[in-house]
Scaffold this motif. Structure first.
Motif, PDB file in Angstrom:
ATOM      1  N   GLU A  59      -9.301  -2.413   1.504  1.00  0.00           N
ATOM      2  CA  GLU A  59      -8.065  -2.466   2.276  1.00  0.00           C
ATOM      3  C   GLU A  59      -8.097  -1.322   3.290  1.00  0.00           C
ATOM      4  O   GLU A  59      -8.786  -0.324   3.079  1.00  0.00           O
ATOM      5  CB  GLU A  59      -6.871  -2.232   1.359  1.00  0.00           C
ATOM      6  N   ARG A  60      -7.324  -1.468   4.358  1.00  0.00           N
ATOM      7  CA  ARG A  60      -7.077  -0.334   5.261  1.00  0.00           C
ATOM      8  C   ARG A  60      -6.707   0.865   4.385  1.00  0.00           C
ATOM      9  O   ARG A  60      -5.957   0.725   3.424  1.00  0.00           O
ATOM     10  CB  ARG A  60      -5.890  -0.737   6.140  1.00  0.00           C
ATOM     11  N   SER A  61      -7.237   2.044   4.690  1.00  0.00           N
ATOM     12  CA  SER A  61      -6.952   3.180   3.806  1.00  0.00           C
ATOM     13  C   SER A  61      -7.086   4.511   4.539  1.00  0.00           C
ATOM     14  O   SER A  61      -7.461   4.552   5.705  1.00  0.00           O
ATOM     15  CB  SER A  61      -7.900   3.158   2.611  1.00  0.00           C
ATOM     16  N   ASP A  62      -6.784   5.571   3.819  1.00  0.00           N
ATOM     17  CA  ASP A  62      -6.967   6.920   4.349  1.00  0.00           C
ATOM     18  C   ASP A  62      -8.390   7.382   4.042  1.00  0.00           C
ATOM     19  O   ASP A  62      -8.964   6.987   3.031  1.00  0.00           O
ATOM     20  CB  ASP A  62      -5.985   7.884   3.682  1.00  0.00           C
ATOM     21  N   SER A 110      -0.489   2.504  -5.776  1.00  0.00           N
ATOM     22  CA  SER A 110      -0.694   3.156  -4.477  1.00  0.00           C
ATOM     23  C   SER A 110       0.098   4.452  -4.375  1.00  0.00           C
ATOM     24  O   SER A 110       1.231   4.548  -4.850  1.00  0.00           O
ATOM     25  CB  SER A 110      -0.229   2.204  -3.364  1.00  0.00           C
ATOM     26  N   ALA A 111      -0.492   5.418  -3.702  1.00  0.00           N
ATOM     27  CA  ALA A 111       0.191   6.707  -3.511  1.00  0.00           C
ATOM     28  C   ALA A 111       1.346   6.625  -2.527  1.00  0.00           C
ATOM     29  O   ALA A 111       2.015   7.618  -2.262  1.00  0.00           O
ATOM     30  CB  ALA A 111      -0.806   7.759  -3.075  1.00  0.00           C
ATOM     31  N   ARG A 112       1.605   5.454  -1.994  1.00  0.00           N
ATOM     32  CA  ARG A 112       2.821   5.280  -1.187  1.00  0.00           C
ATOM     33  C   ARG A 112       4.054   5.716  -1.985  1.00  0.00           C
ATOM     34  O   ARG A 112       5.007   6.253  -1.439  1.00  0.00           O
ATOM     35  CB  ARG A 112       2.931   3.795  -0.785  1.00  0.00           C
ATOM     36  N   MET A 129       0.096   5.253   8.425  1.00  0.00           N
ATOM     37  CA  MET A 129       1.000   6.353   8.801  1.00  0.00           C
ATOM     38  C   MET A 129       1.488   6.238  10.230  1.00  0.00           C
ATOM     39  O   MET A 129       2.443   6.899  10.628  1.00  0.00           O
ATOM     40  CB  MET A 129       0.335   7.717   8.548  1.00  0.00           C
ATOM     41  N   SER A 156       4.040  -0.544  -2.581  1.00  0.00           N
ATOM     42  CA  SER A 156       3.561   0.022  -1.323  1.00  0.00           C
ATOM     43  C   SER A 156       3.998  -0.814  -0.115  1.00  0.00           C
ATOM     44  O   SER A 156       4.396  -0.266   0.912  1.00  0.00           O
ATOM     45  CB  SER A 156       2.038   0.125  -1.350  1.00  0.00           C
ATOM     46  N   HIS A 157       3.914  -2.165  -0.251  1.00  0.00           N
ATOM     47  CA  HIS A 157       4.291  -3.020   0.881  1.00  0.00           C
ATOM     48  C   HIS A 157       5.538  -3.825   0.574  1.00  0.00           C
ATOM     49  O   HIS A 157       5.783  -4.863   1.177  1.00  0.00           O
ATOM     50  CB  HIS A 157       3.118  -3.930   1.270  1.00  0.00           C
ATOM     51  N   ARG A 204     -11.333  -2.092  -7.286  1.00  0.00           N
ATOM     52  CA  ARG A 204     -12.050  -0.932  -6.738  1.00  0.00           C
ATOM     53  C   ARG A 204     -12.349   0.090  -7.833  1.00  0.00           C
ATOM     54  O   ARG A 204     -11.432   0.489  -8.566  1.00  0.00           O
ATOM     55  CB  ARG A 204     -11.193  -0.242  -5.653  1.00  0.00           C
TER      56      ARG A 204
HETATM   57  C1  EPS Z   1      -2.926   3.706  -0.268  1.00  0.00           C
HETATM   58  C2  EPS Z   1      -3.440   2.964   0.806  1.00  0.00           C
HETATM   59  C3  EPS Z   1      -2.920   3.146   2.192  1.00  0.00           C
HETATM   60  C4  EPS Z   1      -2.303   4.519   2.307  1.00  0.00           C
HETATM   61  C5  EPS Z   1      -1.230   4.604   1.230  1.00  0.00           C
HETATM   62  C6  EPS Z   1      -1.892   4.740  -0.106  1.00  0.00           C
HETATM   63  O1  EPS Z   1      -1.873   2.247   2.490  1.00  0.00           O
HETATM   64  P1  EPS Z   1      -2.143   0.814   3.161  1.00  0.00           P
HETATM   65  O2  EPS Z   1      -2.802   0.000   2.090  1.00  0.00           O
HETATM   66  O3  EPS Z   1      -0.776   0.268   3.519  1.00  0.00           O
HETATM   67  O4  EPS Z   1      -2.985   1.042   4.374  1.00  0.00           O
HETATM   68  O5  EPS Z   1      -1.844   4.772   3.611  1.00  0.00           O
HETATM   69  O6  EPS Z   1      -0.404   5.699   1.444  1.00  0.00           O
HETATM   70  C7  EPS Z   1       0.813   5.485   2.002  1.00  0.00           C
HETATM   71  C8  EPS Z   1       1.222   4.312   2.471  1.00  0.00           C
HETATM   72  C9  EPS Z   1       1.647   6.677   2.041  1.00  0.00           C
HETATM   73  O7  EPS Z   1       2.800   6.598   2.472  1.00  0.00           O
HETATM   74  O8  EPS Z   1       1.157   7.729   1.596  1.00  0.00           O
HETATM   75  C10 EPS Z   1      -3.439   3.460  -1.623  1.00  0.00           C
HETATM   76  O9  EPS Z   1      -4.124   2.471  -1.853  1.00  0.00           O
HETATM   77  O10 EPS Z   1      -3.174   4.295  -2.535  1.00  0.00           O
END
Ligand code: EPS
Length: 383
Positions: free
Chosen positions: A332-335, A129-131, A49, A9-10, A104
């Motif tokens: 974590e920062r999330s949706d 992660s769904a990234r 995003m 993801s990162h 989690r």
């Molecule tokens: C995600 C956590 C978040 C989401 C991510 C999926 O990312 P971050 O930890 O960087 O804030 O935004 O989704 C995406 C980055 C994406 O492109 O869809 C998780 O934990 O699954």
């Protein structure tokens, strides 16, 4: 046609490699990027995003805007990588202060660290992660480009988020895609979209997350894709496996699905009709376009259930990996909600399976031969 992806993801980059791609598919970079952008839109997405503007670099398999019959490799850079170069360093020694030790509930975190002998949840969550689904969407755009050559369109729309839902009944294959694309929750019903946004706002205020239901449809399919003779060739099984491979998807139905289990057979099966130019057809589509493990010529209709995202701003209890003390799960920062994005990912998964089923039936070397074989088949089954 198959794909695999790589990337954290990162980490620096996500990649997808699509194999089994026939020669002669017109590939338009902007069509891939437009699907990537559709996956990024959606009310309820988090701060990430605003950092990413996904675009795919085509690394191989395409020449002068057409596939040449070799694997197609695609790469999507993570813009956020610049902020994570220490934490996600490819070389060097682990940094104890950045370890994540609070798995989690609902995520891959705990079973992942146990399985891989890791003491850092980040080793697992980065890939779970769904990234990663951005790479799937890029791969799916190649499948969609092929499907356009055989007159198949794949679409999706959101039916409900949390308790806010569209009215039923509805004909999913008749939904106007322009209404879907105009809604930031990918719902064609403007009034339901307002209620969905309000549900997301309320969840955000409460430190909650929300799941929902969405449809994936495909129109223009010929009958007989898939197979009835072998378990592995059954198209509904293949589509279900593809759909269930998307993170957080927990349920699936085709056509009337679970509702059909309550009704007698005469109200579930679709009577067969025939007319000259059209050939065999159905006046209803309770089956969602699939019978006996094959397409039946009617639109494919799938409805998928997504669970709420596991990262909660008001976290559930967890246990620290080192001390075994009860702590809050990591936040974590999330949706708050990613149901609209998941619908676009599901389009990609469905497109890849459908493209593969066309190649199995009509040949796999070049689009021209495939279309010739398809037209001969259509002509035979019409007569
Ligand atoms: C995600 C956590 C978040 C989401 C991510 C999926 O990312 P971050 O930890 O960087 O804030 O935004 O989704 C995406 C980055 C994406 O492109 O869809 C998780 O934990 O699954």
């Amino acid at each position: 046609m198959r794909y695999t992806t790589s990337g954290e993801s990162h980490g620096r980059v996500l990649t997808a490699i699509v194999t089994g791609v026939p020669a002669g598919i017109p590939v338009d970079q902007s069509a891939i990027d437009s699907d990537l952008a559709r996956r990024q839109v959606g009310y309820g997405r988090g701060g990430r995003m605003r950092i990413e503007t996904d675009t795919a670099s085509i690394l191989s398999g395409v020449r002068f805007s057409r596939t040449i019959g070799s694997p197609v490799a695609l790469a999507i850079s993570n813009r956020d990588w610049d902020n994570w170069t220490d934490v996600m360093s490819v070389q060097g020694e682990p940094i104890d202060s950045v370890r994540v030790t609070a798995p989690r509930p609902g995520h891959a975190d705990l079973a992942g660290v146990l399985k891989t002998c890791s003491n850092d949840v980040r080793d697992v969550l980065e890939r779970a992660s769904a990234r990663e689904t951005a790479a799937r969407v890029a791969a799916g755009a190649i499948a969609k480009a092929f499907l356009r050559q055989v007159d198949v369109e794949v679409g999706s729309f959101v039916f409900s988020i949390g308790g806010a839902a569209m009215d039923t009944p509805l004909d999913a294959s008749e939904v106007d895609p322009s209404l879907v694309e105009a809604s930031d929750v990918r719902c064609p019903d403007a009034e339901a979209s307002v209620r969905m946004r309000a549900a997301i706002d309320a969840a955000h205020t409460d430190g909650e997350s929300l799941g929902g239901l969405f449809y994936v449809t495909a129109t223009g399919l010929v009958p007989g894709l898939g197979g009835y003779a072998e378990a592995a060739s059954r198209l509904d099984a293949r589509l279900a496996a593809a759909a269930m491979s998307i993170p957080a998807i927990k349920g699936l139905e085709f056509g009337d699905g679970f509702a059909a289990a309550k009704r007698p057979g005469s109200q579930v099966h679709d009577a067969i009709a025939h007319d000259g130019p059209r050939g065999f057809y159905r006046k209803t589509n309770h089956a969602g376009g699939l019978e006996g493990g094959m397409t039946n010529g009617e639109p494919l209709i799938m409805r998928l259930a997504m669970k709420p995202i596991p990262t909660l701003m008001r976290p559930l209890a967890s246990v620290d990996l080192d001390s075994h003390e009860v702590i809050d799960a990591s936040k974590e920062r999330s949706d708050v909600c990613a149901v609209p994005a998941a619908a676009v990912v599901a389009e990609a998964e469905v497109a890849l399976v459908l493209a593969d089923s066309y190649l199995q039936k009509f040949g796999c070397d070049c689009v021209e031969d495939i279309v010739t074989a398809l037209r001969a088949y259509e002509s035979r089954i019409r007569s």
